[in-house]
Design a protein around this motif. Structure first.
Motif, PDB file in Angstrom:
ATOM      1  N   THR A  31      40.374 -23.572  29.040  1.00 55.42           N
ATOM      2  CA  THR A  31      41.224 -23.762  27.872  1.00 55.42           C
ATOM      3  C   THR A  31      42.681 -23.939  28.303  1.00 55.42           C
ATOM      4  O   THR A  31      43.194 -23.144  29.091  1.00 55.42           O
ATOM      5  N   SER A  32      43.331 -24.973  27.787  1.00 50.58           N
ATOM      6  CA  SER A  32      44.743 -25.215  28.077  1.00 50.58           C
ATOM      7  C   SER A  32      45.573 -24.858  26.857  1.00 50.58           C
ATOM      8  O   SER A  32      45.522 -25.540  25.832  1.00 50.58           O
ATOM      9  N   PHE A  33      46.374 -23.784  26.981  1.00 51.11           N
ATOM     10  CA  PHE A  33      47.186 -23.382  25.839  1.00 51.11           C
ATOM     11  C   PHE A  33      48.424 -24.251  25.681  1.00 51.11           C
ATOM     12  O   PHE A  33      49.024 -24.281  24.603  1.00 51.11           O
ATOM     13  N   THR A  34      48.823 -24.990  26.710  1.00 52.15           N
ATOM     14  CA  THR A  34      49.876 -25.986  26.506  1.00 52.15           C
ATOM     15  C   THR A  34      49.326 -27.152  25.693  1.00 52.15           C
ATOM     16  O   THR A  34      50.016 -27.699  24.827  1.00 52.15           O
ATOM     17  N   GLN A  35      48.074 -27.524  25.937  1.00 47.47           N
ATOM     18  CA  GLN A  35      47.446 -28.578  25.140  1.00 47.47           C
ATOM     19  C   GLN A  35      47.301 -28.139  23.682  1.00 47.47           C
ATOM     20  O   GLN A  35      47.593 -28.904  22.751  1.00 47.47           O
ATOM     21  N   ILE A  36      46.862 -26.907  23.487  1.00 51.54           N
ATOM     22  CA  ILE A  36      46.674 -26.390  22.127  1.00 51.54           C
ATOM     23  C   ILE A  36      48.008 -26.329  21.383  1.00 51.54           C
ATOM     24  O   ILE A  36      48.116 -26.782  20.233  1.00 51.54           O
ATOM     25  N   GLU A  37      49.035 -25.775  22.027  1.00 47.61           N
ATOM     26  CA  GLU A  37      50.321 -25.650  21.334  1.00 47.61           C
ATOM     27  C   GLU A  37      50.982 -27.012  21.135  1.00 47.61           C
ATOM     28  O   GLU A  37      51.666 -27.227  20.123  1.00 47.61           O
ATOM     29  N   ASN A  38      50.782 -27.944  22.058  1.00 47.44           N
ATOM     30  CA  ASN A  38      51.345 -29.283  21.866  1.00 47.44           C
ATOM     31  C   ASN A  38      50.717 -29.966  20.659  1.00 47.44           C
ATOM     32  O   ASN A  38      51.384 -30.711  19.931  1.00 47.44           O
ATOM     33  N   ALA A  39      49.425 -29.697  20.415  1.00 46.92           N
ATOM     34  CA  ALA A  39      48.749 -30.277  19.255  1.00 46.92           C
ATOM     35  C   ALA A  39      49.310 -29.735  17.948  1.00 46.92           C
ATOM     36  O   ALA A  39      49.122 -30.348  16.894  1.00 46.92           O
ATOM     37  N   ARG A  40      49.993 -28.599  18.018  1.00 52.32           N
ATOM     38  CA  ARG A  40      50.605 -28.005  16.835  1.00 52.32           C
ATOM     39  C   ARG A  40      52.042 -28.495  16.614  1.00 52.32           C
ATOM     40  O   ARG A  40      52.655 -28.172  15.609  1.00 52.32           O
ATOM     41  N   ARG A  41      52.590 -29.242  17.588  1.00 51.68           N
ATOM     42  CA  ARG A  41      53.938 -29.791  17.457  1.00 51.68           C
ATOM     43  C   ARG A  41      53.883 -31.091  16.649  1.00 51.68           C
ATOM     44  O   ARG A  41      52.933 -31.872  16.784  1.00 51.68           O
TER      45      ARG A  41
END
Length: 347
Positions: A210-220
């Motif tokens: 799991t990439s939390f930078t990927q997850i948080e970027n999807a929320r931007r």
């Protein structure tokens, strides 16, 4: 949508089988293992707790009605497979005690289980003590997640006090503490910093799952930080970095564990225990509780076969299994002065 629910939904959406650095680790086969599968012992130790298997269910979620149900199911899986389990970060319950039951449901379903609670490294002593009163646990995970916070639209921007916080909590709290990354890996320099303030158990949690930078970027709104999706070091590379530290500590591996073979390779690379989150969450959400229980029991049986195949009978003996590296792992070793022949000729 609740941020915790968003994290779960995005983690599920982004989860897919993919290659990672575990594929760059080869086991050297020897043809006369000279052991019996019946003699293989899977027991391991973590934070002074005995575990019947060398892997456990790592921190995932909590903080909403949806995640309460997920945690309930995870607790049932842990109970039925005799695994240690960690809660997701309980910071949400510190802000709103009404959310506490989304975490304590784990203890309700698994009253005899070994359970860790999770908090961010920025938490102060008073809040950590409050959390432990709300949820008496068998250990405390302190997570390091600076890249996630920086990409998160509402995330923290000041990490100047983290190391001092960790030192104070390690000194003042009687409960055993594990410091963990959340999927960005660790360097030997970071590990030495943690050891210098008294930390004894470290989860190097690397890139590969799991990439939390990927997850948080999807929320931007602009999704402009996609280039940080694979920021950091892999779990394999982080384990190799940990082995370069000339001090005694307990090493936990997590990040990108897809199957029993990855668990096995992590143990061969020096992990004392292995944490698994994304793969278990995906199995649970896709196939349900019973399937996930069966899969974990299958992993245990596969681990016994793999250990016997290398002529070993215990988890700790796997540290002498000879290994060959390729690709990015080999390149990293060459750049960071890690002796690959040490791994290739050990026995």
């Amino acid at each position: 949508m609740n941020r915790k629910d968003e994290h779960v939904s995005l983690a599920k959406a982004f989860h897919k089988p993919r290659s990672n650095d575990f594929d760059a680790v080869r086991i050297i086969h020897h043809s006369l293992p000279a052991v019996s599968v019946d003699d293989v012992d899977l027991k391991a130790q973590l934070l002074n707790h005995s575990m019947s298997s060398p892997f456990y269910i790592n921190a995932m979620t909590g903080g909403s009605e949806k995640t309460k149900e997920i945690n309930r199911q995870l607790a049932i899986v842990a109970r039925e497979t005799d695994l240690l389990i960690a809660t997701g970060s309980i910071s949400a319950a510190l802000k709103d005690p009404a959310l506490l039951d989304s975490y304590t449901v784990i203890r309700e379903e698994y009253p005899q289980g070994k359970i860790l609670i999770n908090l961010g490294a920025g938490v102060d002593l008073e809040k950590a003590q409050q959390a432990l009163k709300l949820f008496p646990a068998d250990g405390l995970q302190l997570h390091l997640n600076a890249p996630q916070e920086l990409v998160m639209p509402e995330g923290d921007r000041d990490f100047s006090h983290w190391l001092q916080n960790i030192e104070k909590l390690t000194t003042e709290l009687e409960i055993p503490i594990l410091v963990k990354e959340v999927g960005f890996g660790m360097s030997r320099e970071t590990i030495r910093q943690l050891l210098s303030v008294g930390v004894k158990t470290i989860d190097i949690s690397g890139v590969g799952g799991t990439s939390f930078t990927q997850i948080e970027n999807a929320r931007r709104s602009k999704r402009e930080l996609a280039y940080l999706t694979d920021w950091g070091q892999s779990t394999v590379i982080s384990l190799l970095e940990a082995n370069e530290v000339d001090e005694t500590f307990t090493t936990v591996a997590s990040g990108g564990i897809r199957n029993a073979f990855d668990i096995f390779k992590a143990l061969c690379l020096g992990a004392d225990a292995v944490g698994i989150a994304g793969t278990i969450l995906n199995e649970l959400l896709t196939h349900g509780t019973e399937h996930t229980i069966s899969l974990i029991n299958q992993w245990k049986e596969e681990l016994r076969l793999l250990i016997a195949m290398t002529g070993k009978t215990t988890v700790t003996e796997l540290r002498t299994v000879p290994l060959i590296f390729s690709g990015d792992v080999k390149n990293w070793c060459e750049s960071r002065g890690i002796d690959q022949q040490h791994y290739a000729f050990r026995n």
